[in-house]
Structure formats: C-alpha cells, structure tokens
Design an enzyme around this catalytic site. Structure first.
Site, PDB file in Angstrom:
ATOM      1  N   ASP A 130       5.841   1.441 -12.085  1.00 36.73           N
ATOM      2  CA  ASP A 130       5.606   1.263 -10.650  1.00 36.73           C
ATOM      3  C   ASP A 130       6.727   1.958  -9.890  1.00 36.73           C
ATOM      4  OD1 ASP A 130       3.647  -0.402 -11.614  1.00 36.73           O
ATOM      5  OD2 ASP A 130       4.168  -2.110 -10.353  1.00 36.73           O
ATOM      6  N   LYS A 192      -0.412   0.616  -4.680  1.00 35.42           N
ATOM      7  CA  LYS A 192       0.146  -0.728  -4.640  1.00 35.42           C
ATOM      8  C   LYS A 192       0.750  -0.987  -3.265  1.00 35.42           C
ATOM      9  CE  LYS A 192       3.521  -3.674  -7.093  1.00 35.42           C
ATOM     10  NZ  LYS A 192       4.514  -3.712  -8.192  1.00 35.42           N
ATOM     11  N   LYS A 220      -3.753  -2.506  -5.875  1.00 37.23           N
ATOM     12  CA  LYS A 220      -2.966  -3.628  -6.381  1.00 37.23           C
ATOM     13  C   LYS A 220      -2.140  -4.202  -5.240  1.00 37.23           C
ATOM     14  CE  LYS A 220       0.825  -4.848  -9.455  1.00 37.23           C
ATOM     15  NZ  LYS A 220       1.827  -4.381 -10.428  1.00 37.23           N
TER      16      LYS A 220
END
Length: 259
Positions: A130, A192, A220
């Site tokens: 990430d 995300k 996400k």
C-alpha cells in the site's frame, strides 16, 4: 419456535397435508435466511483484507497474534510494518498474504525512497503493498508527477498487488475526482481512500469516488470503519475491501459470529 404449539390446531383447521407443506416451507425459508447470513459473514471476513497493526510500538508477539487471527478468519491479508514482513511471511507461509505500507502515512518521501521500500518489501516476502501518494503534489496540481510515481512504484512491486492511498480526508472533491481517475488509469489493483491516520473516510468520499470512476477499479476503504453497520453501509455503496485496525476488526468478526 412458537409455531409448533399451534400445529395441532392448524391440523384440525387445514388438514395434515397442508400443515406439513406449510412447516416444510417455513423451515426452508429459515434455512435460506441462515445461508445468506453465513455468506454475508464470509464476505465480511474476506473483505477485511486487512486487519491492520501499524502502531509504532508493535512487537513480534503482537504481529504473531494478528497473523494467527488473519489465518483463523481467512482474511485476504494482514497489514504490518515493513520491518516484520520477512519474519511474518516465514511464520505464515502460504496460509496468509502479508501486506505492508510505503511512504506511510504522509506520502512525502521521495519517489526513489518509495521504490526502494516497495522492492525491499517484496524481496522480503510481501504479497501486497500500500503506497501513499504525495498529497502536496495533489494540492499543487502536479498530476503528471503523481502518475509517474505510481508507475515507478508499480514496477518496483515486481508483479505483486499494489494499492494506492489518496487520503480523501485531506483532499477537495475535485482533487479526489482527479486522483481517483489517475489511480484507475495507472492499472493498479485497488484505489484506497486513506491511511486511517489523517482522518476518517466518509460516505460522501465514497460517493465522490464512485461518481468519478464507478466500478472501473476496486475500492478499498480505511479510516473510520469500526463497526459492522458502517462496513455494510459502505459495502452497499460498492466498496470491495476494508482496512480496519486490529481491535475493531476482531469486534466486527465477533459481531458476525453472534448473528
């Protein structure tokens, strides 16, 4: 079940055959409802791709515990500090995906530093990475620089899954829209919303993202999801995965099991 004491009266009134059919149909309905609850719970487990443990004081014993719970609940992965990735991957083997973060949580490390961190994490066994975009660049409108950085980090991930954090709570709606489209066009695995450190993701943030990119990239959410009700409301808006702090994730799992 309250219906059973009434069966003798129902037999007298409607006949034995009709009552048998009625009770069989009722039993089938209850079975279907329980099946849907089970399916929903399984989705919740796997959607908690991340039980997250990224605190500065995290110890190996705590990392082991979150890995154990990740394997127990069969989550898509657990997210841990980069310094524990190698040890954790050796511990879980192929039973659980390991995720870590780079440029976290502020995003202002240099591109070269982020690329090294991504490559190092993958070499140590990370299955997922990430990254946080440079928020200052977004504020300055340096969208080409953000695009180039994402592409460079994606290459450094050597085929492993990359999720890009845009930190919606620090951006305007216009910036969220532009950032979402860039992340989508870079061909990464997930867009995300946040790190969970700068603030919460709101329903409005999700609406803005969905207006911009619809379902052309999986979404996400991280930040502000602490109960099953919020998770299911966000799921209904099209969220695919959630990053949730370890304690909150366990509470949500327990909520599922109590239904």
């Amino acid at each position: 079940m309250v219906v059973f004491p009434l069966i003798p009266k129902m037999v007298a009134k409607f006949g034995k055959r009709d009552v048998i059919l009625y009770t069989a149909a009722l039993s089938f309905v209850f079975s279907v409802v329980r099946l849907f609850i089970y399916i929903e719970n399984v989705w919740v487990y796997t959607a908690l791709n991340i039980m997250t443990l990224l605190g500065q004081t995290a110890t190996w014993a705590e990392i082991q515990a979150i890995c154990d719970d990740g394997m127990k609940y069969k989550t898509a992965s657990v997210c841990i500090p980069a310094s524990f990735v190698k040890q954790a991957k050796e511990y879980v083997g192929e039973n659980l995906a390991i995720c870590t973060v780079i440029g976290f949580p502020n995003g202002y490390a240099t591109t070269a530093a982020k690329c090294f961190m991504a490559s190092d994490a993958v070499d140590n066994g990370a299955d997922e990475v990430d990254m946080v975009i440079n928020i200052g660049w977004a504020k300055e409108g340096k969208w080409d620089a953000i695009t180039a950085e994402i592409a460079a980090i994606k290459a450094a991930c050597k085929g492993k899954l990359l999720k890009v954090i845009i930190e919606t709570c620090l951006l305007t709606d216009e910036e969220i829209t532009r950032a979402s489209k860039i992340v989508r066009d870079c061909g990464v695995a997930f867009l995300k919303t946040g790190t969970g450190w700068a603030g919460a993701t709101t329903m409005h943030h999700i609406d803005v993202i969905k207006e911009a990119v619809a379902d052309t990239i999986p979404l996400k959410v991280a930040g502000g999801v602490r109960d099953l009700k919020t998770l299911l409301e966000m799921k209904a808006k099209g969220v695919s995965r959630f990053g949730i702090g370890y304690k909150s994730a366990i509470q949500i799992m327990e909520q599922c099991e109590s239904i």
